[in-house]
Write an enzyme that holds these catalytic residues in place. Sequence first.
Site, PDB file in Angstrom:
ATOM      1  N   SER A 112       0.792  -1.224   0.000  1.00 15.56           N
ATOM      2  CA  SER A 112       0.000   0.000   0.000  1.00 15.56           C
ATOM      3  C   SER A 112       0.828   1.278   0.000  1.00 15.56           C
ATOM      4  CB  SER A 112      -0.959  -0.040   1.186  1.00 15.56           C
ATOM      5  OG  SER A 112      -1.896   0.978   1.044  1.00 15.56           O
ATOM      6  N   HIS A 113       0.729   2.043   1.072  1.00 17.17           N
ATOM      7  CA  HIS A 113       1.390   3.350   1.142  1.00 17.17           C
ATOM      8  C   HIS A 113       2.810   3.225   1.701  1.00 17.17           C
ATOM      9  CE1 HIS A 113      -0.457   2.236   4.869  1.00 17.17           C
ATOM     10  NE2 HIS A 113       0.442   2.956   5.490  1.00 17.17           N
ATOM     11  N   ASP A 276      -1.928   6.909  -3.304  1.00 13.65           N
ATOM     12  CA  ASP A 276      -0.810   6.182  -2.682  1.00 13.65           C
ATOM     13  C   ASP A 276      -0.306   5.058  -3.596  1.00 13.65           C
ATOM     14  OD1 ASP A 276      -2.909   4.384  -2.419  1.00 13.65           O
ATOM     15  OD2 ASP A 276      -2.144   3.589  -0.525  1.00 13.65           O
ATOM     16  N   ASP A 278      -0.863   1.836  -4.032  1.00 14.59           N
ATOM     17  CA  ASP A 278      -1.788   0.938  -4.736  1.00 14.59           C
ATOM     18  C   ASP A 278      -3.090   1.620  -5.128  1.00 14.59           C
ATOM     19  OD1 ASP A 278      -2.518   1.072  -2.043  1.00 14.59           O
ATOM     20  OD2 ASP A 278      -3.454  -0.901  -2.067  1.00 14.59           O
ATOM     21  N   ASP A 280      -5.453   3.281  -3.403  1.00 16.98           N
ATOM     22  CA  ASP A 280      -6.699   3.307  -2.632  1.00 16.98           C
ATOM     23  C   ASP A 280      -6.807   4.535  -1.726  1.00 16.98           C
ATOM     24  OD1 ASP A 280      -4.817   2.379  -0.838  1.00 16.98           O
ATOM     25  OD2 ASP A 280      -5.883   0.524  -0.322  1.00 16.98           O
ATOM     26  N   ARG A 281      -5.694   5.222  -1.479  1.00 17.64           N
ATOM     27  CA  ARG A 281      -5.755   6.424  -0.628  1.00 17.64           C
ATOM     28  C   ARG A 281      -5.766   7.684  -1.481  1.00 17.64           C
ATOM     29  NH1 ARG A 281      -2.331   5.591   4.850  1.00 17.64           N
ATOM     30  NH2 ARG A 281      -3.062   3.482   5.278  1.00 17.64           N
ATOM     31  N   GLU A 363      -9.702   8.189   8.474  1.00 20.64           N
ATOM     32  CA  GLU A 363      -8.777   9.303   8.636  1.00 20.64           C
ATOM     33  C   GLU A 363      -7.492   9.101   7.827  1.00 20.64           C
ATOM     34  OE1 GLU A 363      -5.718   8.546  10.219  1.00 20.64           O
ATOM     35  OE2 GLU A 363      -6.475   6.494  10.412  1.00 20.64           O
ATOM     36  N   SER A 364      -7.156   7.833   7.548  1.00 13.94           N
ATOM     37  CA  SER A 364      -5.892   7.539   6.877  1.00 13.94           C
ATOM     38  C   SER A 364      -5.988   7.780   5.364  1.00 13.94           C
ATOM     39  CB  SER A 364      -5.448   6.111   7.177  1.00 13.94           C
ATOM     40  OG  SER A 364      -6.478   5.205   6.858  1.00 13.94           O
ATOM     41  N   LYS A 375     -11.237   1.096  -0.609  1.00 17.52           N
ATOM     42  CA  LYS A 375     -11.223   2.535  -0.771  1.00 17.52           C
ATOM     43  C   LYS A 375     -10.669   2.857  -2.160  1.00 17.52           C
ATOM     44  CE  LYS A 375      -7.200   2.965   2.248  1.00 17.52           C
ATOM     45  NZ  LYS A 375      -6.980   1.744   3.015  1.00 17.52           N
TER      46      LYS A 375
HETATM   47  C1  G16 Z   1      -4.951  -0.248   5.561  1.00 13.38           C
HETATM   48  C2  G16 Z   1      -6.413  -0.545   5.541  1.00 13.38           C
HETATM   49  C3  G16 Z   1      -7.162   0.689   5.935  1.00 13.38           C
HETATM   50  C4  G16 Z   1      -6.689   1.195   7.274  1.00 13.38           C
HETATM   51  C5  G16 Z   1      -5.211   1.327   7.313  1.00 13.38           C
HETATM   52  C6  G16 Z   1      -4.815   1.537   8.749  1.00 13.38           C
HETATM   53  O1  G16 Z   1      -4.701   0.764   4.618  1.00 13.38           O
HETATM   54  O2  G16 Z   1      -6.807  -0.957   4.256  1.00 13.38           O
HETATM   55  O3  G16 Z   1      -8.505   0.412   5.946  1.00 13.38           O
HETATM   56  O4  G16 Z   1      -7.209   2.450   7.557  1.00 13.38           O
HETATM   57  O5  G16 Z   1      -4.596   0.165   6.846  1.00 13.38           O
HETATM   58  O6  G16 Z   1      -3.493   1.489   8.909  1.00 13.38           O
HETATM   59  P1  G16 Z   1      -2.888   1.401  10.364  1.00 13.38           P
HETATM   60  O7  G16 Z   1      -3.363   0.128  10.989  1.00 13.38           O
HETATM   61  O8  G16 Z   1      -1.432   1.485  10.121  1.00 13.38           O
HETATM   62  O9  G16 Z   1      -3.418   2.608  11.101  1.00 13.38           O
HETATM   63  P2  G16 Z   1      -3.791   0.504   3.358  1.00 13.38           P
HETATM   64  O10 G16 Z   1      -3.929   1.752   2.530  1.00 13.38           O
HETATM   65  O11 G16 Z   1      -2.439   0.315   3.967  1.00 13.38           O
HETATM   66  O12 G16 Z   1      -4.332  -0.722   2.712  1.00 13.38           O
END
Ligand code: G16
Length: 539
Positions: A112-113, A276, A278, A280-281, A363-364, A375
């Site tokens: 992801s990010h 980000d 992938d 989704d953000r 929030e992320s 997302k």
């Molecule tokens: C992932 C989940 C999100 C979540 C985030 C939280 O994001 O898909 O739903 O908000 O993790 O991250 P943390 O547990 O570090 O606060 P992503 O974009 O990494 O897939």
Amino acid sequence: MIKTVETTPYQDQKMGTAGIRKKVKTIIQQNYLENFVQSLFDSIGGVQGKTFVLSGDGRYYNDIAIQKIIKMSAANGMKKLIIGQNGMLSTPASSRILLKNKADGGITLTASHNPGGENGDFGIKYATSNGGQCSAQISEKIYEKTKTITSFKTLDTPDIDLSKLGIQYLDHMEIEVIDPIKDYLLMMEEIFDFDAIKKLFQSGFTFVFDAMNAVTGPYGIKIFEEVLGAPKGSVHQAKPLPDFGGLHPDPNLVYAKHLVDLMYSDHAPDFAGANDGDGDRNMILGKKFFVSPSDSLAILTDNYRYIPAYKDGIYGVAKSAATSTAVCRVAEKLNIACYEVPTGWKNFCNLMDTNRITFCGEESFGTSSSHIREKDGIWAILFWLNIIAATGKSVEQITRDFWAKYGRTYYLRFDYDGIDSNVADALMHDLEENLPSFEGKIFEGCKVSRAHPFVYHDVVDGSSTKNGLLVYFEDGARICYRLSGTGTNGATLRVYIEAYDKHNFDLNPKDVLKKYLKIAALIAQIEQRTGKTEPDLTT
Ligand code: G16
């Protein structure tokens, strides 16, 4: 020729908030990836006769991992794999392809990010047939399997050419290599008023989409520049690179500082959005103006009627507990339900599957709707563009109108990174024990009204999840503590703070939240336990 390879288990393959996420050097250990994938296949009753969507965000090791999984899939009797060209699909596009093809599951290779490259991170997200990431119960089953695995199946065969669109076969398994953008674009055209957005660009509206050298670059070029007519060059950092060009592909005020600097300069375009690793953000910026993700969710909800796909009405909305309560005020006004769920997109999926919600966000920097079960970064940007096209207002004006109507929720997230996991666990454990003793106490002139863990009871499957600790104040402010589930370097303590103001909209969030941060550090004994006098990151 199917080969059964003997292996020894690893004991650290537990999935976090979104799949398994590790340093590349961990993932490339002998049979590490194979152990995880075979455990996944075994714990879901095998993949014989099943169809999966398989792709990744193009980060370092994507190309090698995907070939390993293709061969393992064929050896395990998979019927069909649908793969994005060159092994790449954004996470939202992957969810779309999975749902459209009624596939049995999906594997997305992404952290992801998190940063990429040889010294960065790699990960695997596993989605079930509803298009969303698997439940905690399934993750647990996979983890149990990884601890005892003794062999995996693969094929001794050359790599598959993933640059060629169309169908090919590996043993009895069909492999369909698809255009990664086509179906996703069609879906966006069905949701939004593309003609209105085209006119907006024709009128001279200036725009930047920053793909952070990650997977959505080609999506951005196609959708914003070629289809909607944004000027050539509007998409920045558009070429997906295995190391994201050294960027930390997390679109926020810190890691996308280059974009923030542009938007606060005298050459700022009217609008900027970023995605980000992938896709989704998302981050949304106007001229000298930043929209916090919690506000963005609330503003999109308040303006749903401008979007063709939602104009006839929406179901409820949902947010993670850590996200600000701004959207709850909108839901109340619209007389729709507002659900609060644990962090992790998978927790929204049951609510979408049962038509309880249409929009949800975190929030992320994540926002989306029930069009998929992930997302969706580009969806959020198109939503904003559609509102701007329909109202003729700027990002700032739309946000100020929103504050005038509902008041402003000042909100920030403070991260304490790289804490020893035992220290972090003990901090959370002791804080939870002490929570009841804070109720009624006054800190820095603010009285605690309630303090308790956040416990979610899923209305659909009846499961219960505890995620985070909440402290409420009589003045409407709120602190939420939780440990990150996506990090790869010790533990990260996240402290989320919000304060509500009905009349003053131009204060600096850091100033408004300063005293609550002080309280947060005090009651959780952050300095004594971690040695940290201030957060490492504020977003
Ligand atoms: C992932 C989940 C999100 C979540 C985030 C939280 O994001 O898909 O739903 O908000 O993790 O991250 P943390 O547990 O570090 O606060 P992503 O974009 O990494 O897939």
